[in-house]
Every structure is written in C-alpha cells, then in structure tokens.
Write a protein that holds these residues in place. Structure first.
Motif, PDB file in Angstrom:
ATOM      1  N   GLY A 317       0.839  -1.200   0.000  1.00  0.00           N
ATOM      2  CA  GLY A 317       0.000   0.000   0.000  1.00  0.00           C
ATOM      3  C   GLY A 317       0.870   1.244   0.000  1.00  0.00           C
ATOM      4  N   PHE A 331      -3.472  -1.583   7.263  1.00  0.00           N
ATOM      5  CA  PHE A 331      -4.797  -1.834   6.685  1.00  0.00           C
ATOM      6  C   PHE A 331      -5.844  -2.278   7.718  1.00  0.00           C
ATOM      7  N   ASN A 357       3.426  -1.568   3.515  1.00  0.00           N
ATOM      8  CA  ASN A 357       3.307  -0.245   2.922  1.00  0.00           C
ATOM      9  C   ASN A 357       4.647   0.241   2.400  1.00  0.00           C
ATOM     10  N   HIS A 438      -5.540   1.684  -5.424  1.00  0.00           N
ATOM     11  CA  HIS A 438      -5.519   1.635  -3.962  1.00  0.00           C
ATOM     12  C   HIS A 438      -6.975   1.623  -3.474  1.00  0.00           C
TER      13      HIS A 438
HETATM   14  N1  URA Z   1      -3.611   2.893   3.324  1.00  0.00           N
HETATM   15  C1  URA Z   1      -2.431   2.290   3.060  1.00  0.00           C
HETATM   16  O1  URA Z   1      -1.835   2.444   2.003  1.00  0.00           O
HETATM   17  N2  URA Z   1      -1.938   1.488   3.976  1.00  0.00           N
HETATM   18  C2  URA Z   1      -2.527   1.255   5.141  1.00  0.00           C
HETATM   19  O2  URA Z   1      -1.978   0.494   5.934  1.00  0.00           O
HETATM   20  C3  URA Z   1      -3.766   1.884   5.381  1.00  0.00           C
HETATM   21  C4  URA Z   1      -4.284   2.703   4.448  1.00  0.00           C
END
Ligand code: URA
Length: 479
Positions: A317, A331, A357, A438
């Motif tokens: 992420g 997340f 991330n 995303h």
């Molecule tokens: N968005 C992200 O990219 N990572 C996370 O852990 C939460 C939200």
C-alpha cells in the motif's frame, strides 16, 4: 510388495502427477511406494495406468509444483505422503506449518525459489560472436544451479533478452533461445562457454564505480552469494582488490562531495550484498523499522508489514493511515476494511497474504482534532525503499501487488498512470508484479454507480492476483 515408481531425471512434474493420481486411485499407501527419482525414465509411470485428476487444495498444488524441482531424492515420497493424507480426510494438514512433512516441503520450496532468484541475479552472458558473417551475434552463459530449476527460470531470460540469441549451459541441462523459439537440450560443462569477452570490462567498471567501500562486509558478501557464482561474474574479479583498498577508499569518500546513498538507491543484488550487517530475517528487519523514527515528525509508531513470512503474495500500500498509526497494524482503517471485503469476494484469506506499505510512518496535517492523511513525497518514498525491497527479498513472494501509484513509485522508481498500467506488470526483476488501484481511491469516488463499478473491477483484479499468486487456502484445483 512395494510399488516402484521411476521418474525421469530432473523436475518430473507430469510424471509425479500421473503417478500420484494412479496410486491414490489404486489405494496404494505411501509406505507401499518406492520413489526412484532421477532415473533415466526407463520405467515411465504410464505403466501405472491413467486415473482422473485429484481435487487438491490450491496450496498443495503450489507445494507440488515448487518442491518437485528440488534436488532432494526424497521429494516425491514426501509429496505423495502429503497428497495421500489430504485425499484421506486430512485436507487441512497442508496448513499446519509445524507438520514435519509440510515443514520440509516448505523448506524445499524456499530453496528452489532462492535458486531461481540467484540464477536471475548472477547469470552473465558472454558473446560468442555471429555464427557466420552477417548473422546476428550469439551469447552463452554458464550457471550451476542447486536444483532442477532451468525450465522455471528460463521465462525471465526470454522476456528480458528476447531480441538476443542465447544459450544457457548448466550441469543439469541447457536452454536455447533463437529469437523466436525456446528449446531445452543436454547438460554441458563450463568449458562449453567462453571465459571472457570485451563486454566484461563494462561490467567490471560498473561494479567498481558502484562499490561502496564503507559497507564492505566480506563475510556477508560470501553468505549472500556463494563463491561458486563468483567466477561466472566478471565484476567479481574486482572484489579482492576492492576489499583490500576499502579503508583508503573510505577516507577518500569522506573527503568527496556527497552522492546519492545506497540506502536511497539500492542496486538490486549488489546493494543487498554490500549492506554490511543487514537484517537476515523479517523479525530482525521489522525490529529495526520499529526503532526508526519518522522522517516527518508526528507519527505514533512505525507500522510494519503483517502476514506469513513465506506468503506467496505481498500487497504493497502507500502509508499507514490514522487508525493504522494508533493500532500499529497495516490496513485496519476504512481502506483496510474495504480491502478485507474485496479479499472475501475474491476468495483471498487475509491471513494467507502479506500486507505492507511503501512508507512505514503516518504523515498527516492536523486540522482541528482531525489528522488528515498527507501524501508522501517521492523523497520520502525513496527513503523507505530500502526497507521495502529488503522485506520482499526476505519473503521471496511469487507475486508483488502494487496498490496504487505510491506503491508503483516505490517499486519501480517511476510515476505511472494506474489505469493504463493496471494488470500483470514488471515491477521488480525478481518477482512477478501486478498493478491495481488503492482501496482508498474507491472510497473517494463520489458517484455511487462509479464506485460500485470500480469496486467490481478491483475484485476482478484480486481474483487474477489469486490465480497468479495462489494467495488462498480455499478452493480446489486439479493437481
Ligand atoms: N492505506 C495504506 O496504504 N496502507 C494502510 O496500511 C492503510 C491505508
């Protein structure tokens, strides 16, 4: 009397599958089978007759295809033991990592993946010149894999050197690409491949110019790249002299004007090799990340990746959000809840995949009581890039999924429009890649119809991810 099954030399996946089906159908227990790996294929398993495909959990099908190339002669016996138990009421056994057979097979999978990675990173082509005047130049390379990985490793070279004509020679077989068609041939010897060509001066010069004497750790270099690979690599000839001169070169570096540090711009295998004292396990890496402070002050804590250390799929992420920052887990906020829902619909179990991330700390603007997410800059993404690459190197996933533009930037160094690049993609050399949006992009879409359509496309992407990466414990596929 025990049944003997003779499988062909190498990774005889088809032979094993056919034999396993026939043996299960005939009710032959593992204790009644003698597996003769690496025979000359004299007693083909057709003798056992044909049987219908077995319905095995996807995770077992992955273990089978990844452990068969291992050079351990016991691999087939262990695999059949697992297949037998799964087909006789113990379907869940594949998920019990402490089961001794499962643990050994996981070790084999890891070793096979590492061998493929090393072949991709350390193989070097030498020019043979054209076969006749006016013909294209041909290249050859010598490599000594530990396992029967030639067939699994070759697609990478075909994709990368499609326009060239080349031969890869190993003691376990050879592979040829004529610019159009791939064929496999008999094993060869190092003498089949010329020792050096003019191109090597280029490699050595490049290596010398990127070598960082301040990070020289010969022990770690040897650990990371066994000496047997060194003689394949022209640049390795420079290593002893570089190590000897390291301390005087450090002094010179201190005097020299600053350059981009390796931490910001790692150079693949070379950087990993030269990171003296780099963590060797995911726990060690995460412990260091947890201790590191944020680039921009404000975050409560570093949020490290979460999931099995041997996950076959890693999702990357952008950066932790407000809830992630407080809970210290990736997340778990609104984007995470949406991702969980989409995982559920795509048949992916969150506990089977690794979530991480690009940036490990929450960056935000304080607006009254609210902490509003603030996008990381390219410089911040680059600061954390070393950690991310190290995470991937330690996990060695089958597939890396970039969720959104920041993840793509972190993985490739490039800004890419997601809608155009979406789908299977080359993000890093060593892992298959996949680009999708995303989940917070979906949350932000104002129009409900557009949101529903974009969500459905996202779930489709995750289904493809599951197909490519095997990121599931559910479902059954024929072995
Ligand atoms: N968005 C992200 O990219 N990572 C996370 O852990 C939460 C939200």
């Amino acid at each position: 009397m025990p049944r003997q099954v003779d499988l062909a030399r190498g990774a005889d996946l088809d032979g094993f599958r056919r034999a396993a089906r026939a043996l299960v159908a005939a009710g032959v227990a593992p204790t009644d089978v003698v597996w003769n790996a690496d025979s000359e294929g004299l007693f083909a398993p057709e003798d056992l007759g044909d049987a219908p495909p077995l319905s095995l959990p996807r995770a077992l099908a992955t273990i089978v295809s990844e452990a068969v190339p291992h050079s351990d002669p016991e691999r087939y016996a262990l695999l059949y033991d697992l297949v037998w138990r799964v087909t006789h009421g113990a379907r869940e056994v594949v998920e019990i990592a402490s089961d001794p057979v499962v643990a050994r097979l996981h070790g084999m999978q890891k070793s096979v993946r590492r061998d493929i990675h090393k072949m991709h990173a350390y193989l070097r082509f030498r020019s043979l010149g054209p076969s006749a005047p006016g013909e294209p130049e041909r290249f050859a390379a010598w490599f000594e894999p530990d396992h029967w990985i030639l067939e699994a490793a070759i697609p990478f070279f075909v994709e990368r050197f499609r326009a060239m004509r080349w031969t890869i020679v190993t003691p376990k077989g050879s592979a040829h690409w004529d610019g159009d068609r791939q064929t496999f041939g008999p094993p060869g010897t190092r003498a089949d491949v010329p020792g050096s060509d003019g191109f090597e001066a280029g490699w050595t010069g490049y290596y010398e110019s990127t070598f960082n004497p301040a990070r020289t750790n010969p022990k770690l270099m040897r650990q990371h790249m066994a000496k047997k690979y060194w003689h394949n690599m022209p640049e390795a000839a420079a290593i002893p002299a570089l190590i000897r001169s390291a301390s005087s070169r450090v002094d010179a570096m201190v005097e020299a004007p600053p350059t981009m540090s390796l931490k910001r711009e790692p150079q693949g295998a070379l950087a990993a090799m030269m990171e003296g004292g780099a963590p060797e396990t995911l726990e060690a890496l995460n412990a260091i990340i947890r201790k590191s402070g944020p680039l921009v002050p404000g975050a409560t804590q570093a949020v490290v990746g979460e999931g099995p250390a041997n996950a076959s799929v890693v999702f990357v992420g952008e950066q932790p959000g407000d809830e992630e920052d407080l809970k210290g887990r990736p997340f778990v906020g609104p984007a995470g809840r949406l991702l969980d829902r989409a995982f559920g619909e795509a048949g992916i179990e969150r506990r089977d995949v690794y979530l991480t991330n690009a940036v490990k700390h929450f960056k935000f603007e304080q607006r009254g009581k609210r902490r509003v997410h603030s996008k990381p800059t390219a410089g911040e993404v680059s600061h954390y890039r070393w950690w991310l690459l190290k995470e991937l190197e330690l996990i060695e996933p089958k597939l890396v999924v970039a969720l959104g533009g920041t993840a793509v930037l972190a993985l490739t160094g490039k800004q890419v429009p997601i809608t155009r690049a979406r789908g299977p993609a080359t993000l890093l050399e060593d892992f298959a890649g996949y680009i999708t949006v995303h989940p917070s992009y979906l949350l932000r879409l104002p129009d409900e119809d557009a949101k529903a359509a974009a969500y459905a496309t996202f779930v489709d992407d995750l289904r493809r991810v599951r197909e490519i990466g095997g990121a599931t414990r559910r479902g059954a596929v024929p072995a």
